[in-house]
Design a protein around this motif. Structure first.
Motif, PDB file in Angstrom:
ATOM      1  N   MET A 147       9.022   3.896   4.706  1.00 56.95           N
ATOM      2  CA  MET A 147       9.578   4.276   3.613  1.00 56.95           C
ATOM      3  C   MET A 147       9.978   5.499   3.414  1.00 56.95           C
ATOM      4  N   ASN A 197       0.732  -1.266  -0.227  1.00 54.27           N
ATOM      5  CA  ASN A 197      -0.127  -0.168  -0.069  1.00 54.27           C
ATOM      6  C   ASN A 197       1.008   1.174   0.095  1.00 54.27           C
ATOM      7  N   VAL A 198       1.835   1.072   0.330  1.00 54.18           N
ATOM      8  CA  VAL A 198       3.090   2.043   0.099  1.00 54.18           C
ATOM      9  C   VAL A 198       3.746   2.330  -1.507  1.00 54.18           C
ATOM     10  N   LEU A 246      13.737   5.855   4.528  1.00 53.46           N
ATOM     11  CA  LEU A 246      14.898   5.108   3.496  1.00 53.46           C
ATOM     12  C   LEU A 246      15.376   6.161   2.454  1.00 53.46           C
ATOM     13  N   VAL A 247      13.919   7.145   1.956  1.00 57.37           N
ATOM     14  CA  VAL A 247      13.987   7.858   1.292  1.00 57.37           C
ATOM     15  C   VAL A 247      15.216   8.876   1.559  1.00 57.37           C
ATOM     16  N   SER A 287      16.643   4.798  -4.813  1.00 58.85           N
ATOM     17  CA  SER A 287      17.290   5.817  -3.898  1.00 58.85           C
ATOM     18  C   SER A 287      18.535   5.226  -3.224  1.00 58.85           C
ATOM     19  N   LEU A 288      18.720   4.126  -3.030  1.00 62.63           N
ATOM     20  CA  LEU A 288      19.524   3.224  -1.869  1.00 62.63           C
ATOM     21  C   LEU A 288      20.442   3.164  -3.510  1.00 62.63           C
ATOM     22  N   GLU A 315       4.324   0.795   7.513  1.00 60.16           N
ATOM     23  CA  GLU A 315       5.193   1.793   6.044  1.00 60.16           C
ATOM     24  C   GLU A 315       5.747   2.674   6.005  1.00 60.16           C
ATOM     25  N   PHE A 348      10.834   4.304  -4.845  1.00 59.37           N
ATOM     26  CA  PHE A 348      11.582   5.671  -4.516  1.00 59.37           C
ATOM     27  C   PHE A 348      12.651   5.488  -3.944  1.00 59.37           C
ATOM     28  N   ALA A 349      12.234   4.832  -2.448  1.00 61.65           N
ATOM     29  CA  ALA A 349      13.325   3.970  -1.195  1.00 61.65           C
ATOM     30  C   ALA A 349      13.609   3.515  -1.819  1.00 61.65           C
ATOM     31  N   LEU A 390       6.347   4.799  -3.008  1.00 63.13           N
ATOM     32  CA  LEU A 390       7.606   4.950  -2.499  1.00 63.13           C
ATOM     33  C   LEU A 390       8.504   4.595  -1.978  1.00 63.13           C
TER      34      LEU A 390
END
Lengths: 344, 166
Positions: free
Chosen positions: B54, A127-128, B57-58, A138-139, B50, A134-135, A131
């Motif tokens: 996230m 449900n994310v 992390l971002v 970005s790593l 969650e 992108f998380a 995000l």
């Protein structure tokens, strides 16, 4: 036992998706070389197999069999881990991309199979979801940065720093351009975003044209393709952060790059072009057609535009794309609120 | 199942947090700090947060630590030899005592002001992001706005610093 079977099935599904994605990645490299060949009125690789179809296999075998060179001055562990970070971060986001409506498991097996989450055409409907994308990506910046730094070479370092700076700058514009879609869809789950676009007129590319253009530009900068491929600008930096990498370690960077390209095409399909939705053909076919169309568009852009200058790339990202992205978010929010009011 | 994950993630977070302060090379410290952030994000997921995971992390692992890495890479701080640890371990012990005291205080605060034994639950029917967003724009609107003004001031300040140099 109750837990074991679903877990094994999910692992099988994940392995299957990885296998398919890797195969497509290999053939995207062939597609790129053949299409570039046609654009430049030459043949491209056509010797290995019919139409050069076995070329990716030959390339893979070559990369595997080549001598591994590890630079003695390199920072050994970081040098070895960097390509792995790049590949992992390029493959992981495929877990949230919905590639089909379902897997027809309920038609092959009895109801028991569809009881599990397994029957959905996505590994994990978070449900994310967006995000998460992108998380993880970005790593991925770290792989590039560390690879450039640990090679202990001026060109690698400059290439790595350039790549890192470019990726974090354009990631902002990329996230901002997606916010418009998220506002309209009212969810972060990619599956629900696809389900919201059930007819062509509801495709977000028509409701978010500016957002889509921003996404296309910021996306091609994010994966470092022409006109934004300053990262591996041959005449300035040799091969950028990959300079000191050889054999399969270079292969992994290459793989990561094309997996990222394919992923971005899949994400574009999902966010703006209705994902697997479409008439006549089964969903998975539509998804592949759309995804490969965008992969083709990226190759097309590469064959068309020259490279930009580095300072202009950064200025363009921060002084043009970012304000336009903010403007797009504000207009979208304003119009959407008005429309909600009007509708009552 | 959840407990196994908790212990694995907890171990990753704690061990890498310890390595951040104990290793002597800046690049290693930064890398273990990133690993610690990732472990923390995993712990947030176990708490059904969650969205926070996230964002962790971002923002932290993805953006802030990249800047740390940039500084170390560009200034070549890794060549710089850190001073060897002192003979007496006074600093270590002082740090450990203070850390445990702070941890004790936090534990006391939790014990006194939080209702015990309320396991985190997934909000039924509403995604995490929706809950956080609604809370930020209704109940906590003023703190949220104050935080954004603070960030704006920081942005203006950093632009000013960068300008005056050139």
């Amino acid at each position: 036992m109750d837990l074991a079977i679903p877990v094994i099935l999910v692992i099988v599904k994940v392995l299957l998706v990885i296998f398919v994605v890797l195969t497509f990645v290999a053939y995207t490299t062939l597609l790129e070389r053949r299409v570039l060949g046609w654009f430049q009125v030459r043949l491209g690789p056509n010797r290995v197999g019919p139409w050069g179809l076995l070329q990716p296999l030959a390339d893979g075998a070559k990369l595997l069999l080549k001598e591994e060179v590890t630079v003695t001055a390199a920072n050994r562990w970081i040098y070895l881990v960097a390509p792995l970070i790049v590949v992992t971060c390029a493959l992981t986001p495929f877990a949230v991309i919905p590639f089909a409506k379902d897997l027809y498991l309920d038609r092959i097996f009895d109801q028991a199979a569809s009881k599990f989450v397994l029957n959905t055409g996505v590994i994990s409907d978070l449900n994310v979801g967006i995000l998460f994308v992108f998380a993880v990506s970005s790593l991925g910046t770290y792989g590039v940065l560390l690879g450039g730094w640990s090679s202990n070479n001026k060109y690698s370092l400059l290439g790595g720093v350039r790549a890192g700076a470019q990726m974090i700058s354009y990631e902002l514009a990329l996230s901002l351009s997606v916010i418009g879609v998220l506002l309209l869809a009212g969810t972060l789950s990619l599956t629900q975003i696809v389900e919201a676009q059930d007819s062509v007129w509801k495709w977000y590319v028509f409701r978010q044209p500016l957002g889509f253009i921003l996404f296309l530009i910021a996306g091609s900068a994010e994966i470092g393709r022409t006109p934004f491929d300053l990262v591996e600008c041959e005449n300035e930096l040799v091969a950028g952060y990959q300079t000191e990498y050889s054999a399969m370690k270079f292969g992994l960077f290459y793989l990561g790059e094309y997996a990222h390209l394919l992923f971005l095409s899949a994400l574009m399909t999902t966010l703006y072009f209705g994902g697997w939705q479409g008439p006549f053909f089964p969903p998975i076919v539509w998804f592949l057609i759309k995804t490969f169309f965008f992969a083709f568009v990226f190759i097309w852009i590469r064959a068309t535009y020259p490279r930009l200058r580095y300072d202009r790339v950064m200025a363009f990202g921060w002084k043009v794309l970012l304000p336009v992205g903010l403007f797009n978010v504000m207009v979208t929010a304003f119009v959407y609120t008005l429309w909600l009011q009007y509708r009552g | 199942m959840e407990q196994i994950f908790f212990y694995i993630l907890g171990a990753i977070t704690l061990v890498s947090a310890f390595l951040v302060v104990s290793l002597r090379r800046p690049i290693q410290n930064v890398l273990f700090m990133i690993l610690m952030m990732v472990g923390l994000a995993g712990l947030f997921i176990l708490l059904h947060a969650e969205f926070v995971a996230m964002v962790q992390l971002v923002v932290y692992a993805g953006a802030i630590m990249v800047l740390f890495l940039f500084v170390i890479m560009l200034l070549n701080l890794d060549q710089l030899k850190m001073p060897p640890p002192e003979g007496s371990h006074v600093r270590w012990w002082a740090g450990a005592v203070i850390a445990f005291a702070v941890m004790g205080l936090i534990w006391l605060a939790f014990k006194m002001y939080l209702a015990p034994e309320v396991p985190p639950v997934e909000q039924a029917g509403a995604s995490n992001t929706v809950v956080v967003g609604k809370a930020l724009f209704t109940t906590y609107l003023l703190p949220f706005e104050i935080a954004s003004v603070l960030l704006l001031a920081a942005i203006v300040g950093s632009v000013l610093l960068a300008r005056s140099r050139s």
